[in-house]
Design a protein around this motif. Structure first.
Motif, PDB file in Angstrom:
ATOM      1  N   TYR A 275      -6.323 -15.931  22.072  1.00 37.36           N
ATOM      2  CA  TYR A 275      -7.847 -16.848  22.136  1.00 37.36           C
ATOM      3  C   TYR A 275      -8.900 -16.263  21.639  1.00 37.36           C
ATOM      4  O   TYR A 275      -9.556 -16.873  20.857  1.00 37.36           O
ATOM      5  N   LEU A 276      -9.178 -14.890  21.493  1.00 41.16           N
ATOM      6  CA  LEU A 276     -10.113 -14.156  21.164  1.00 41.16           C
ATOM      7  C   LEU A 276     -10.187 -14.370  19.637  1.00 41.16           C
ATOM      8  O   LEU A 276     -11.118 -14.692  18.844  1.00 41.16           O
ATOM      9  N   GLY A 279     -10.910 -17.536  17.133  1.00 38.72           N
ATOM     10  CA  GLY A 279     -12.216 -17.881  16.903  1.00 38.72           C
ATOM     11  C   GLY A 279     -12.622 -17.572  15.341  1.00 38.72           C
ATOM     12  O   GLY A 279     -13.415 -18.128  14.877  1.00 38.72           O
ATOM     13  N   GLY A 294      -7.777 -22.469  22.154  1.00 42.99           N
ATOM     14  CA  GLY A 294      -8.910 -22.333  23.146  1.00 42.99           C
ATOM     15  C   GLY A 294      -8.608 -22.124  24.485  1.00 42.99           C
ATOM     16  O   GLY A 294      -9.376 -21.465  25.256  1.00 42.99           O
ATOM     17  N   PRO A 344     -19.739 -24.139  22.626  1.00 41.36           N
ATOM     18  CA  PRO A 344     -18.963 -23.174  23.467  1.00 41.36           C
ATOM     19  C   PRO A 344     -18.211 -23.651  24.667  1.00 41.36           C
ATOM     20  O   PRO A 344     -17.198 -23.077  24.892  1.00 41.36           O
ATOM     21  N   PHE A 347     -14.511 -24.980  24.313  1.00 42.46           N
ATOM     22  CA  PHE A 347     -13.404 -23.924  24.110  1.00 42.46           C
ATOM     23  C   PHE A 347     -12.531 -24.241  22.752  1.00 42.46           C
ATOM     24  O   PHE A 347     -11.430 -24.312  22.907  1.00 42.46           O
ATOM     25  N   LYS A 348     -13.298 -24.811  21.745  1.00 40.15           N
ATOM     26  CA  LYS A 348     -12.609 -24.921  20.649  1.00 40.15           C
ATOM     27  C   LYS A 348     -13.445 -24.811  19.302  1.00 40.15           C
ATOM     28  O   LYS A 348     -12.637 -24.573  18.159  1.00 40.15           O
ATOM     29  N   SER A 350     -15.166 -22.524  16.379  1.00 34.96           N
ATOM     30  CA  SER A 350     -14.796 -21.218  15.775  1.00 34.96           C
ATOM     31  C   SER A 350     -16.345 -20.389  15.625  1.00 34.96           C
ATOM     32  O   SER A 350     -17.214 -21.100  15.918  1.00 34.96           O
ATOM     33  N   GLY A 361     -19.365 -13.537  18.278  1.00 32.49           N
ATOM     34  CA  GLY A 361     -18.305 -14.665  18.524  1.00 32.49           C
ATOM     35  C   GLY A 361     -17.375 -13.843  19.519  1.00 32.49           C
ATOM     36  O   GLY A 361     -17.068 -14.746  20.658  1.00 32.49           O
ATOM     37  N   ARG A 365     -16.812 -15.372  23.376  1.00 34.90           N
ATOM     38  CA  ARG A 365     -15.595 -15.959  24.024  1.00 34.90           C
ATOM     39  C   ARG A 365     -15.048 -15.159  25.180  1.00 34.90           C
ATOM     40  O   ARG A 365     -14.748 -15.728  26.010  1.00 34.90           O
ATOM     41  N   LEU A 368     -17.269 -16.156  28.173  1.00 40.06           N
ATOM     42  CA  LEU A 368     -16.878 -17.324  28.709  1.00 40.06           C
ATOM     43  C   LEU A 368     -15.706 -17.435  29.604  1.00 40.06           C
ATOM     44  O   LEU A 368     -15.443 -18.078  30.565  1.00 40.06           O
ATOM     45  N   LEU A 369     -14.769 -16.498  29.070  1.00 39.86           N
ATOM     46  CA  LEU A 369     -13.292 -16.178  29.684  1.00 39.86           C
ATOM     47  C   LEU A 369     -13.388 -15.695  31.087  1.00 39.86           C
ATOM     48  O   LEU A 369     -12.941 -16.236  32.117  1.00 39.86           O
TER      49      LEU A 369
END
Length: 469
Positions: A275-276, A279, A294, A344, A347-348, A350, A361, A365, A368-369
């Motif tokens: 996931y990380l 991006g 994402g 953001p 969740f998609k 870059s 970035g 991410r 947000l997680l």
């Protein structure tokens, strides 16, 4: 060891010399008292049951032996008068037991008695356990907790899509950011939890086609026709899902990857790393690959969760913490709403699409997680566990998800969601209330009855029957 079911054979009288040295001298005298032995069920002389016999005069024997008995013992006359009078063999009193013939038993009892081992005299008969019927296993009751969560989330989906025309207002934008931070991540987490045993059932495997691919194609064509009917151009790209259809394709690929995740030692760290680092790449939206990577950590976390993990959230102190978590998230959403971008929260995007450096970035991410997981667990702690008035509605969320786009799209094109008074707190409340009512209607059983042939077709003719071997 003797058999008590039959009387001993009758022998001829012996002389005193033979009687003195014979093996039958046991000290007891034959025959037994009349009322203790003679019955209609047993007769050692072969007389049929019910046939009467007369007592015979007492045979005189030596006085010492006669004194041992307190009363005279009558002799019975045999059925045949020509036979000489016979004297029965003496046996000890402790072995003189009467056994009645069993009554006629049903066929089932006879068969059951043949399978049981027989006992002999002198053995202590053991009571055979009666066969007990196994109680029928009750049907597994559906968990209302997950249905409650699903209805709350699908209602938030409808509210979020209805707020899009009024996002220029800070109040609508704040509610939109608050909802989109956790509602789809939690939906994906629940989908992962329900996919744990997905490959163990042929019926569930068939749903990959029945409830994903076929409805996806039907809904794509339907929304293309709807856009044409409201004045837009015809556009149909099966590989690039339109609007809300992305979830069907993403869930299809997540479930296809389930066996891979279940074989890994550390699936959650691997999913977070993917996931990380996703991006760094500008992943296109074909086949929903951007959302697939994402939202991947939430699906894998749900995949490894167990029922006891949900029970851990049902503690009072965690509920109190969850209330403050949601209040804090709402305050942050109100604070960042005027200036925060919305990309953001999908969740998609870059790092390049967000115009961020690689370390910024990664930090965005990761943040947000963490925020999304905190809000997801807070909602799971606060949703009621038992039956509620909306538990049944949560069993039909697929219909609400696929059908709510029709009235929302029509309302957008007709301008009903862009009235001036809707751009404010009162308008947000009105839109949210109307969207909540729409979610209830689309989750009713009548809605499923009308659209089941389209959204859940039975394609049994398409699959091979599983072999019985």
């Amino acid at each position: 060891m003797s058999d008590t079911r039959f009387s001993p054979p009758v022998t001829t009288p012996r002389s005193p010399e033979e009687e003195a040295g014979g093996p039958a001298q046991t000290g007891a005298r034959w025959p037994l008292p009349e009322e203790a032995f003679w019955s209609e069920a047993a007769d050692p002389h072969g007389i049929a049951p019910g046939e009467l016999t007369e007592p015979q005069p007492v045979v005189k024997v030596d006085e010492p032996r006669q004194a041992a008995h307190e009363r005279p013992e009558p002799q019975l006359r045999t059925a045949t008068q020509d036979r000489p009078q016979q004297q029965p063999v003496e046996r000890p009193r402790q072995q003189q037991k009467t056994v009645e013939r069993p009554r006629q038993q049903p066929q089932e009892a006879v068969e059951r008695s043949r399978r049981q081992p027989r006992t002999t005299v002198g053995d202590t008969p053991k009571q055979q356990p009666q066969p007990q019927l196994e109680p029928q296993q009750p049907k597994r009751r559906r968990d209302p907790f997950l249905d409650n969560v699903k209805f709350v989330l699908i209602a938030l989906v409808v509210i979020g899509h209805s707020l899009v025309p009024t996002l220029s207002a800070d109040s609508a934008r704040a509610l939109y950011i608050f909802i989109y931070t956790f509602h789809m991540p939690l939906f994906v987490l629940i989908s992962g939890y329900l996919s744990r045993n997905f490959w163990n059932s042929n019926a569930k495997t068939n749903k990959l086609v029945d409830t994903f691919l076929v409805p996806y194609v039907i809904v794509e064509v339907g929304y293309a026709l709807l856009r044409v009917s409201v004045g837009q151009k015809w556009s149909l790209t099966i590989i690039d899902p339109a609007w809300l259809n992305w979830y069907l394709l993403a869930l299809l690929f997540w479930r296809l990857s389930t066996p891979v995740w279940k074989r890994m030692k550390y699936p959650v760290p691997v999913a977070i790393a993917i996931y990380l680092f996703a991006g760094f790449s500008q992943i296109e939206g074909d086949f929903s690959m951007d959302r697939f990577f994402g939202l991947m950590p939430f699906f894998v976390i749900g995949l490894v969760m167990q029922p006891e993990h949900f029970e851990m959230l049902n503690r009072r102190w965690l509920k109190v913490v969850s209330v403050f978590t949601m209040l804090g998230a709402a305050a942050v959403a109100i604070y960042v709403a005027p200036k925060a971008p919305l990309d953001p929260f999908y969740f998609k995007a870059s790092f390049q699409d967000l115009d961020l450096s690689w370390y910024m970035g990664l930090g965005l991410r990761a943040g947000l997680l963490v925020c999304a997981l905190a809000m997801c667990f807070a909602v799971l702690a606060l949703v009621p566990r038992g039956e509620t008035w909306f538990s049944d509605l949560g069993t039909r969320t697929l219909y609400c998800y696929l059908l709510h786009g029709i009235p929302v799209l029509v309302a957008k094109e007709m301008g009903w969601l862009e009235l001036p008074w809707l751009f404010g707190p009162l308008g947000v409340l009105a839109i949210a209330s109307s969207a909540f009512a729409l979610a209830i209607v689309l989750c009713l059983p009548e809605t499923r009855t009308i659209f089941k042939w389209v959204l859940e077709p039975r394609l049994t003719w398409l699959y091979r029957r599983p072999s019985r071997s």
